[in-house]
Design a protein around this motif. Structure first.
Motif, mmCIF file in Angstrom:
data_model
loop_
_atom_site.group_PDB
_atom_site.id
_atom_site.type_symbol
_atom_site.label_atom_id
_atom_site.label_comp_id
_atom_site.label_asym_id
_atom_site.label_seq_id
_atom_site.Cartn_x
_atom_site.Cartn_y
_atom_site.Cartn_z
ATOM 1 N N LYS A 68 61.168 -28.949 55.510
ATOM 2 C CA LYS A 68 61.973 -29.843 56.335
ATOM 3 C C LYS A 68 61.609 -31.290 56.028
ATOM 4 C CE LYS A 68 63.410 -30.742 61.102
ATOM 5 N NZ LYS A 68 63.244 -30.367 62.527
ATOM 6 N N ARG A 69 62.623 -32.116 55.826
ATOM 7 C CA ARG A 69 62.401 -33.508 55.456
ATOM 8 C C ARG A 69 62.277 -34.423 56.678
ATOM 9 N NH1 ARG A 69 66.760 -33.808 50.433
ATOM 10 N NH2 ARG A 69 65.261 -33.378 48.747
ATOM 11 N N PHE A 70 61.351 -35.350 56.563
ATOM 12 C CA PHE A 70 61.128 -36.381 57.568
ATOM 13 C C PHE A 70 60.976 -37.724 56.858
ATOM 14 C CE2 PHE A 70 59.440 -32.422 59.242
ATOM 15 C CZ PHE A 70 59.923 -32.391 60.549
ATOM 16 N N THR A 71 61.121 -38.806 57.599
ATOM 17 C CA THR A 71 60.892 -40.115 57.001
ATOM 18 C C THR A 71 59.418 -40.250 56.624
ATOM 19 O OG1 THR A 71 60.696 -41.009 59.250
ATOM 20 C CG2 THR A 71 62.810 -41.265 58.135
ATOM 21 N N PRO A 72 59.111 -40.836 55.470
ATOM 22 C CA PRO A 72 57.725 -40.887 55.005
ATOM 23 C C PRO A 72 56.853 -41.905 55.726
ATOM 24 C CG PRO A 72 59.145 -41.990 53.427
ATOM 25 C CD PRO A 72 60.048 -41.351 54.457
ATOM 26 N N GLU A 73 57.484 -42.869 56.398
ATOM 27 C CA GLU A 73 56.730 -43.944 57.065
ATOM 28 C C GLU A 73 55.756 -44.577 56.054
ATOM 29 O OE1 GLU A 73 58.007 -44.831 59.962
ATOM 30 O OE2 GLU A 73 59.309 -43.080 59.925
ATOM 31 N N SER A 74 54.527 -44.865 56.464
ATOM 32 C CA SER A 74 53.624 -45.613 55.583
ATOM 33 C C SER A 74 53.060 -44.810 54.418
ATOM 34 C CB SER A 74 52.478 -46.219 56.393
ATOM 35 O OG SER A 74 52.917 -47.382 57.068
ATOM 36 N N THR A 75 53.304 -43.511 54.358
ATOM 37 C CA THR A 75 52.904 -42.786 53.147
ATOM 38 C C THR A 75 53.724 -43.269 51.949
ATOM 39 O OG1 THR A 75 54.443 -40.911 53.411
ATOM 40 C CG2 THR A 75 52.294 -40.744 54.499
ATOM 41 N N TRP A 161 62.340 -46.613 54.409
ATOM 42 C CA TRP A 161 61.348 -45.550 54.564
ATOM 43 C C TRP A 161 60.808 -45.460 55.995
ATOM 44 C CZ3 TRP A 161 60.587 -50.238 52.197
ATOM 45 C CH2 TRP A 161 59.572 -51.054 52.681
ATOM 46 N N LEU A 162 61.233 -46.366 56.867
ATOM 47 C CA LEU A 162 60.698 -46.458 58.230
ATOM 48 C C LEU A 162 61.722 -45.935 59.230
ATOM 49 C CD1 LEU A 162 59.209 -50.049 57.894
ATOM 50 C CD2 LEU A 162 57.914 -47.897 57.888
ATOM 51 N N ASP A 163 61.622 -44.652 59.592
ATOM 52 C CA ASP A 163 62.548 -44.029 60.543
ATOM 53 C C ASP A 163 63.988 -44.350 60.164
ATOM 54 O OD1 ASP A 163 63.287 -42.476 62.696
ATOM 55 O OD2 ASP A 163 63.058 -44.074 64.177
ATOM 56 N N SER A 164 64.302 -44.192 58.867
ATOM 57 C CA SER A 164 65.610 -44.593 58.363
ATOM 58 C C SER A 164 66.158 -43.547 57.400
ATOM 59 C CB SER A 164 65.496 -45.973 57.702
ATOM 60 O OG SER A 164 66.753 -46.469 57.336
ATOM 61 N N LEU A 166 65.454 -42.724 53.985
ATOM 62 C CA LEU A 166 64.631 -41.968 53.035
ATOM 63 C C LEU A 166 63.874 -40.860 53.765
ATOM 64 C CD1 LEU A 166 63.649 -41.798 50.057
ATOM 65 C CD2 LEU A 166 61.694 -43.203 50.756
ATOM 66 N N LYS A 167 63.945 -39.646 53.225
ATOM 67 C CA LYS A 167 63.258 -38.515 53.858
ATOM 68 C C LYS A 167 62.625 -37.629 52.788
ATOM 69 C CE LYS A 167 66.130 -38.504 57.993
ATOM 70 N NZ LYS A 167 67.005 -37.740 58.909
ATOM 71 N N ILE A 168 61.526 -36.982 53.168
ATOM 72 C CA ILE A 168 60.783 -36.143 52.225
ATOM 73 C C ILE A 168 60.089 -35.033 52.999
ATOM 74 C CG2 ILE A 168 58.679 -37.570 52.354
ATOM 75 C CD1 ILE A 168 58.379 -37.080 49.285
ATOM 76 N N SER A 169 59.912 -33.882 52.367
ATOM 77 C CA SER A 169 59.251 -32.747 53.006
ATOM 78 C C SER A 169 57.780 -32.691 52.608
ATOM 79 C CB SER A 169 59.935 -31.442 52.596
ATOM 80 O OG SER A 169 59.668 -31.154 51.230
ATOM 81 N N ALA A 170 57.018 -31.878 53.317
ATOM 82 C CA ALA A 170 55.606 -31.693 52.973
ATOM 83 C C ALA A 170 55.462 -31.112 51.570
ATOM 84 C CB ALA A 170 54.925 -30.793 54.001
ATOM 85 N N LEU A 171 56.318 -30.171 51.203
ATOM 86 C CA LEU A 171 56.259 -29.578 49.860
ATOM 87 C C LEU A 171 56.561 -30.626 48.796
ATOM 88 C CD1 LEU A 171 57.901 -26.023 50.078
ATOM 89 C CD2 LEU A 171 55.509 -26.587 49.590
ATOM 90 N N GLU A 172 57.523 -31.496 49.071
ATOM 91 C CA GLU A 172 57.854 -32.552 48.110
ATOM 92 C C GLU A 172 56.720 -33.570 48.007
ATOM 93 O OE1 GLU A 172 62.731 -32.747 48.311
ATOM 94 O OE2 GLU A 172 61.580 -33.566 49.981
ATOM 95 N N LEU A 209 37.590 -38.470 48.670
ATOM 96 C CA LEU A 209 38.827 -38.258 49.418
ATOM 97 C C LEU A 209 39.780 -39.428 49.189
ATOM 98 C CD1 LEU A 209 40.403 -36.636 51.645
ATOM 99 C CD2 LEU A 209 39.265 -38.139 53.316
ATOM 100 N N HIS A 210 40.999 -39.099 48.759
ATOM 101 C CA HIS A 210 42.064 -40.085 48.565
ATOM 102 C C HIS A 210 43.175 -39.737 49.555
ATOM 103 C CE1 HIS A 210 40.638 -40.953 44.283
ATOM 104 N NE2 HIS A 210 40.069 -39.790 44.552
ATOM 105 N N GLY A 211 43.624 -40.698 50.338
ATOM 106 C CA GLY A 211 44.671 -40.363 51.290
ATOM 107 C C GLY A 211 45.428 -41.561 51.809
ATOM 108 N N LYS A 212 46.549 -41.266 52.469
ATOM 109 C CA LYS A 212 47.351 -42.306 53.125
ATOM 110 C C LYS A 212 48.004 -41.709 54.363
ATOM 111 C CE LYS A 212 48.954 -46.293 53.869
ATOM 112 N NZ LYS A 212 48.730 -45.992 55.307
ATOM 113 N N THR A 213 47.794 -42.382 55.494
ATOM 114 C CA THR A 213 48.446 -41.975 56.730
ATOM 115 C C THR A 213 49.806 -42.642 56.843
ATOM 116 O OG1 THR A 213 47.354 -43.782 57.894
ATOM 117 C CG2 THR A 213 46.307 -41.605 58.029
ATOM 118 N N GLY A 214 50.600 -42.128 57.767
ATOM 119 C CA GLY A 214 51.874 -42.746 58.108
ATOM 120 C C GLY A 214 52.214 -42.379 59.534
ATOM 121 N N THR A 215 52.668 -43.346 60.315
ATOM 122 C CA THR A 215 53.031 -43.101 61.712
ATOM 123 C C THR A 215 54.338 -43.799 62.023
ATOM 124 O OG1 THR A 215 50.698 -42.983 62.405
ATOM 125 C CG2 THR A 215 52.327 -43.363 64.126
#
Length: 267
Positions: A68-75, A161-164, A166-172, A209-215
């Protein structure tokens, strides 16, 4: 006789194709395991995908949501940084943009930032300015090259990319991150190395550990944590989203890595 022989050959070919397809499907199913981490989501809807790049084993939580796709936010700062470097919208990770004096939500945003520090502090204005410098035409071209989610930037160059749109899934996100780890994205390798370095959040003797959060800041109703962890004999890529915050998604990731024995408890 020739027609019968041709029909038999065609039937045999179809059977082999069917058997081959079934074998591939079964192999994928065998490689995918279920994560039993209900308690970590604390009653909130969400999903997690975790993949070993050594043996391609995939672990999933809430299989119904992984696609399921969601907006990526800050990721999106990860591909945004890549595109900025590739298009020379920024020279390198040290290039500084001057703060415009507008006071924003977080104190850490209200100062000058470099590409790297803006990634670390998730300073939205820096990446919005850079997206404007990249421009719609080049941004669309590069996102298509990256095959990033639904590739829709119609929501505006500084906000798609901010609640708009562009959308992406966890698998993508997992597929994108795996290509970044292997430096197989269609960008210069040096830029991929730079962005991976910018994503480092924790370095220990036995892992990095390499990572990026998004909210989603409008209502804190969507949180992401994506990235990868290098250990001595493997690299694991991960993507978590939750109907909550990016901090919650990160905490779920770290606890899962500990439960899986990828990170030692206490570290």
């Amino acid at each position: 006789m020739k027609m019968i022989k041709a029909a038999v050959i065609l039937l045999f070919s179809v059977m082999l194709t069917s058997i081959g397809s079934t074998t591939v499907t079964e192999a994928k199913q065998e490689q995918t395991k279920e994560l039993e981490i209900d308690e970590l989501f604390n009653g909130k809807e969400g999903t997690m995908v975790l993949k070993s790049l050594k043996n391609d084993k995939v672990y999933e939580y809430n299989k119904e949501r992984v696609s399921k796709r969601f907006t990526p936010e800050s990721t999106f700062k990860v591909p945004n940084a890549l595109i900025g470097l590739q298009t020379s919208a920024v020279r390198d990770e040290y290039e500084v943009k001057r703060w415009d004096g507008v006071v924003r939500e977080f104190d850490s945003w209200n100062r000058d930032h470099s590409l790297a520090s803006a990634m670390r502090e998730s300073a939205m204005w820096f990446y919005q300015d850079m997206a404007k410098d990249i421009g719609e035409t080049r941004m669309q071209e590069k996102i298509r090259m990256l095959e990033y989610g639904n590739q829709d930037i119609t929501g505006g160059i500084q906000s798609f990319w901010l609640d708009s749109s562009l959308k992406i899934s966890a698998l993508e996100q997992i597929n994108f991150m795996e290509k970044l780890v292997k430096e197989e994205l269609p960008f210069e390798e040096k830029h991929q190395k730079t962005v991976k370095r910018m994503m480092i959040q924790n370095e220990q003797d036995d892992y990095t550990l390499h990572g990026k959060t998004g909210t989603r800041l409008s209502d804190l109703g969507l949180g992401w944590y994506v990235g990868f962890i290098d250990i001595k004999k493997d690299t694991w890529v991960f993507a978590v989203n939750i109907n909550g915050s990016g901090t919650e998604a990160k905490n779920i990731t770290l606890e899962t890595l500990k439960q899986m024995g990828i990170i030692e408890v206490g570290k």
